[in-house]
Design a protein around this motif. Structure first.
Motif, short mmCIF file in Angstrom:
data_model
loop_
_atom_site.label_atom_id
_atom_site.label_comp_id
_atom_site.label_asym_id
_atom_site.label_seq_id
_atom_site.Cartn_x
_atom_site.Cartn_y
_atom_site.Cartn_z
N VAL A 22 3.91 -5.68 -3.44
CA VAL A 22 3.97 -5.07 -4.77
C VAL A 22 2.56 -4.93 -5.32
CG1 VAL A 22 4.88 -5.31 -7.13
CG2 VAL A 22 6.20 -6.22 -5.22
N TYR A 38 5.72 -0.35 -5.03
CA TYR A 38 6.02 -1.14 -3.84
C TYR A 38 5.12 -0.68 -2.70
CZ TYR A 38 10.00 -3.14 -6.23
OH TYR A 38 10.77 -3.83 -7.13
N GLY A 42 6.72 -3.94 0.86
CA GLY A 42 7.65 -3.94 -0.28
C GLY A 42 8.69 -2.86 -0.15
N ASP A 335 14.93 -4.32 -8.55
CA ASP A 335 13.67 -5.05 -8.72
C ASP A 335 13.94 -6.54 -8.97
OD1 ASP A 335 11.94 -2.40 -9.09
OD2 ASP A 335 13.78 -2.24 -10.25
#
Ligand code: GAP
Length: 463
Positions: A22, A38, A42, A335
């Motif tokens: 991230v 991301y 990620g 998230d």
């Protein structure tokens, strides 16, 4: 052993940045509050979380179908849903430093319950009664204005070419489920579904959060994974109970410890809701909402019927009963799941006398399933064989080729990103020890144990 809770957050944030999970949004411009990007690992983890949810909710559920609706809809959708009139948070401004905060969050910090569903008069009363305890999170002064409401919907001029468009805006969706409600009839008319049936969707949602906080827990642009089950009125509460349990079990099946999950019943319900529970996860900053499971009655379809003029009535094919279906909703943020996953599976342990950071991700979530190493990168024969094995594996599973620094350091790096297996190609692979020709070393992330595996068996073994 898991690291102590109080520093896990800091460690997770640092790992996410260090290993490319991230990044702060718009970092080269100094960041953009409430926005995150991301990175290479990620996006793999996020995609795997979405795939796990889709598998559980669509693939394994015979009466749930998928949808991908537009982010920007007819503005009336948001009038019908009640968001234009009432999708707001209580905002209070510090008169000393002008920092804007959510009044309910400030109250929560001093142990007083309030939430966004209370009337503004109610919140002002509670806030006034506690002013002596509440401090500005930025300047620590105690000089606040009155609490007002702030609408969270994000306006856009998409398709509007007037200069003064802001009085006649469209909206970025504040939740993905409205796209599901407005497609209820389309799905019913074009597929073989019958009530009870569900529609599932994954997609971006936007909210002008007053105070985005706790890293990716509360963002302004975020992603939701929502399922709306359309049910006969008399079955709503029964199906609601079933879905509450199913969704809790989902996290346990993924590998979460049951003691890190709990239900929290909403004390204050919106007027149309029959029941609402949160599934809370024990984040490094305490138990907080991960997912909501809601019994929403017939409010959503009735509102869209009223505003669009299109009937949302369903006729039961067996009894001929006519009714507007009720909705049982499950709604979780991608998230928040990402943060819960990182927190749950972050570990520090001692391997061979060394402390290491290891992300003990379930295999299905791991960004990379196998890393392939040549023992030495300056030996062309090792490199050629390692590249050949990498090409073979990457056709079947998400693999990564790594020849940076020594093998020990490569193991540490792969442990930190949660790679379950590392495969090393050495001189024995090439036949230096004839008994080991065409075999490789497979190293297991969690135990650190190594075994010799024939190349011909690698794919089946790792899959
Ligand atoms: N359709 C119902 C709905 O949107 P919600 O409780 O407002 O309900 C559902 O949101 C889920 O979406 C939450 O449980 C959370 O996981 C996620 N979510 C909500 N606001 C968020 C934000 N600002 N940032 C990240 N995730 C958020």
């Amino acid at each position: 052993m898991a690291a102590e809770n109080n520093d896990v957050m800091e460690k997770v944030v640092s790992l996410c940045k260090r290993r490319g999970f991230v990044f702060p949004g718009s970092e080269i411009y100094g960041g953009f509050v409430g926005s995150f990007d991301y990175g290479p690992y990620g996006v793999e983890l996020a995609n795997n979380i979405k795939a796990a949810w889709w598998r559980a909710m669509v693939q394994l559920e015979p009466n749930i179908v998928g949808l991908d609706s537009a982010i920007v809809t007819h503005p009336k959708v948001w009038e019908a849903s009640g968001h234009v009139g009432g999708f707001s948070d209580p905002l209070v401004e510090c008169k000393e430093c002008n920092t804007r905060s959510r009044a309910d969050h400030l109250l929560e910090e001093v142990g007083v319950f309030a939430d966004e569903k209370m009337s503004i008069e109610e919140i002002n009363q509670i806030f006034d009664a506690n002013r002596d305890k509440i401090k500005c999170p930025k300047c620590s002064k105690q000089n606040f204005g009155t609490v007002s409401t702030f609408n969270l919907l994000v306006k856009t001029n998409l398709g509007n070419f007037k200069n003064d468009w802001s009085s006649d805006p469209a909206y970025l969706r504040g939740e993905t489920c409205q796209g599901i409600y407005i497609n209820f009839k389309n799905v019913l008319d074009t597929t073989r579904v019958k009530v009870p049936f569900g529609i599932a969707q994954i997609g971006k949602a936007f909210r002008n959060e007053i105070a985005p906080r706790q890293y990716i827990f509360r963002k302004r642009e975020f992603e939701q994974m929502e399922m709306q089950m359309f049910v006969a009125p008399e079955t709503e509460m029964e199906l609601y109970e079933i879905w509450k349990q199913k969704r809790l079990q989902y996290y346990i099946d993924l590998g979460f410890k049951p003691e890190n999950l709990r239900f929290h019943e909403h004390e204050n319900l919106v007027f149309y809701a029959k029941a609402a529970f949160d599934i809370e996860y024990n984040f490094p900053f305490g138990f907080k909402e991960l997912e909501g499971v809601h019994a929403r009655g017939d409010y959503d379809l009735s509102q869209h019927q009223k505003f669009s003029g299109v009937s949302m009535e369903y006729t039961d094919p067996y009894t001929n009963d006519k009714y507007i279906p009720h909705v049982v909703e499950t709604s979780v943020g991608l998230d928040r799941t990402f943060l819960a996953v990182m927190s749950e599976f972050y570990h520090e342990d001692n391997l061979g006398g060394e402390t290491r950071v290891v992300l003990r991700l379930p295999k299905q979530l791991a960004p990379i399933k196998v890393a392939v190493f040549p023992l030495l990168k300056n030996k062309p024969e090792l490199v050629a064989k390692a590249e050949e094995i990498f090409r073979m594996l990457s056709k079947e599973i998400r693999a990564e080729y790594d020849d940076n620094s020594n093998v020990g350091k490569r193991y540490r790096r792969q442990d930190e990103i949660g790679t379950p297996y590392c495969v090393t190609i050495d001189f024995d692979t090439l036949g230096e020890n004839p008994g080991l020709l065409d075999t490789v070393t497979v190293r297991h992330r969690d135990s650190g144990k190594q075994e010799r595996v024939a190349i011909s068996e690698l794919v089946s073994k790792l899959k």
